[in-house]
Design an enzyme around this catalytic site. Structure first.
Site, PDB file in Angstrom:
ATOM      1  N   ASP A  29       0.719  -0.909   0.034  1.00 49.62           N
ATOM      2  CA  ASP A  29       0.321   0.054  -0.183  1.00 49.62           C
ATOM      3  C   ASP A  29       0.673   1.081  -0.406  1.00 49.62           C
ATOM      4  O   ASP A  29       2.149   1.663   0.701  1.00 49.62           O
ATOM      5  CB  ASP A  29      -1.239  -0.298   1.379  1.00 49.62           C
ATOM      6  CG  ASP A  29      -2.407   1.346   1.145  1.00 49.62           C
ATOM      7  OD1 ASP A  29      -2.671   1.168  -0.123  1.00 49.62           O
ATOM      8  OD2 ASP A  29      -3.254   0.795   1.940  1.00 49.62           O
ATOM      9  N   ASN A  77     -10.942  -2.655  -5.442  1.00 48.46           N
ATOM     10  CA  ASN A  77     -10.319  -1.945  -6.311  1.00 48.46           C
ATOM     11  C   ASN A  77     -10.439  -0.776  -7.808  1.00 48.46           C
ATOM     12  O   ASN A  77     -10.875   0.387  -8.352  1.00 48.46           O
ATOM     13  CB  ASN A  77      -9.083  -2.056  -6.148  1.00 48.46           C
ATOM     14  CG  ASN A  77      -7.860  -1.809  -5.466  1.00 48.46           C
ATOM     15  OD1 ASN A  77      -7.584  -2.418  -5.153  1.00 48.46           O
ATOM     16  ND2 ASN A  77      -8.303  -1.445  -4.627  1.00 48.46           N
TER      17      ASN A  77
END
Ligand code: IPE
Ligand code: IPE
Ligand code: MG
Length: 256
Positions: A29, A77
């Site tokens: 991330d 996502n």
């Protein structure tokens, strides 16, 4: 002062080569924030993040990690802007084009878990070719979670088990943890399915729908380092942190 050498040794923990986590899972991330800090478009962070994947794959394989599971794209996502999603979908094509020869040289086998048939056809092809080209490799498994979500994983396992029950092949009373393990997307990993160490970069301390069943007893280690800046040194520090943990699995401390 007189014991300088000894003090230094105590202050600097060493990586123990005999206690390397067999399965390391990483929530990669911070690509977007890495780019934003540099006034670059978010995709520049994803591009650099792909280089980190290459570095960390090599390091993990050298250290003797047996399975490296990387969260590359979640089922959530797809909510991102179209341009970013399409860049992310192109990355496996670039990544495997560049990197499959190195993977083969390092005896690394590629696997992918997630809903592949929702990926663009070129992405599916890149992934399937990489799986095929590394199928005979017997070293570390590089397992990408691509269009993966753990609730989806669990839901599909429940459906699969439900079908076996409905057809009379399986008695509900016979359902064990192992039945569930075998029907999850990590089932092919057998007794390596559960990560020993789960890492998340970028300072966020949440799971974001990753391996919910499998991390029941994983050691969780977080770092503020953004994924494009993650490197061998940070990775080794996190493994050292893992090595200092006392894994009890609900039992009591065992003498080492
Ligand atoms: C991780 O970086 C990569 C993916 C989720 C695909 P992000 O893109 O989430 O980066 P941040 O969290 O916005 O900084
Ligand atoms: C998790 O990161 C998914 C991947 C790393 C692929 P996100 O950036 O999507 O997670 P949230 O939205 O911050 O929880
Ligand atoms: Mg993020």
């Amino acid at each position: 002062m007189f014991n300088n050498t000894q003090d230094n040794q105590q202050a600097t923990p060493q990586l123990k080569t005999d206690n390397i986590p067999a399965h390391v899972a990483i929530i990669m991330d911070g690509n977007g924030r890495w780019a934003q800090k540099r006034h670059l478009p978010r995709i520049a962070g994803h591009k650099r993040g792909m280089e980190t994947v290459k570095t960390i794959t090599k390091v993990a394989s050298d250290l003797g990690v047996k399975v490296l599971t990387l969260y590359a794209f979640s089922t959530e996502n797809w909510k991102r802007p179209h341009d970013e999603v399409s860049y992310l979908m192109g990355l496996p094509v670039k990544f495997f084009n560049d990197f499959v020869p190195d993977l083969v040289k390092n005896n690394v086998q590629v696997r992918v878990m997630g809903i592949k048939d929702q990926l663009p056809v070129q992405t599916q092809k890149a992934v399937n070719d990489a799986i095929k080209d590394t199928a005979d490799c017997t070293g570390m498994i590089l397992n990408f979670a691509l269009n993966y979500g753990s609730r989806l994983d669990i839901r599909m396992a429940v459906q699969q088990i439900g079908r076996q029950v409905a057809s009379g092949q399986l008695d509900p009373e016979q359902i064990t943890d192992q039945t569930i393990d075998a029907n999850l997307m990590t089932g092919f990993l057998g007794n390596l399915a559960d990560p020993d160490l789960l890492i998340r970069t970028s300072g966020e301390e949440r799971i974001s729908n990753f391996l919910l069943w499998q991390i029941a007893y994983s050691e969780l280690v977080f770092t503020d380092v953004l994924w494009p800046d993650f490197d061998r040194t940070v990775f080794e520090q996190m493994i050292m942190e893992y090595q200092q943990r006392d894994r009890r699995f609900g039992g009591i401390k065992t003498s080492k």
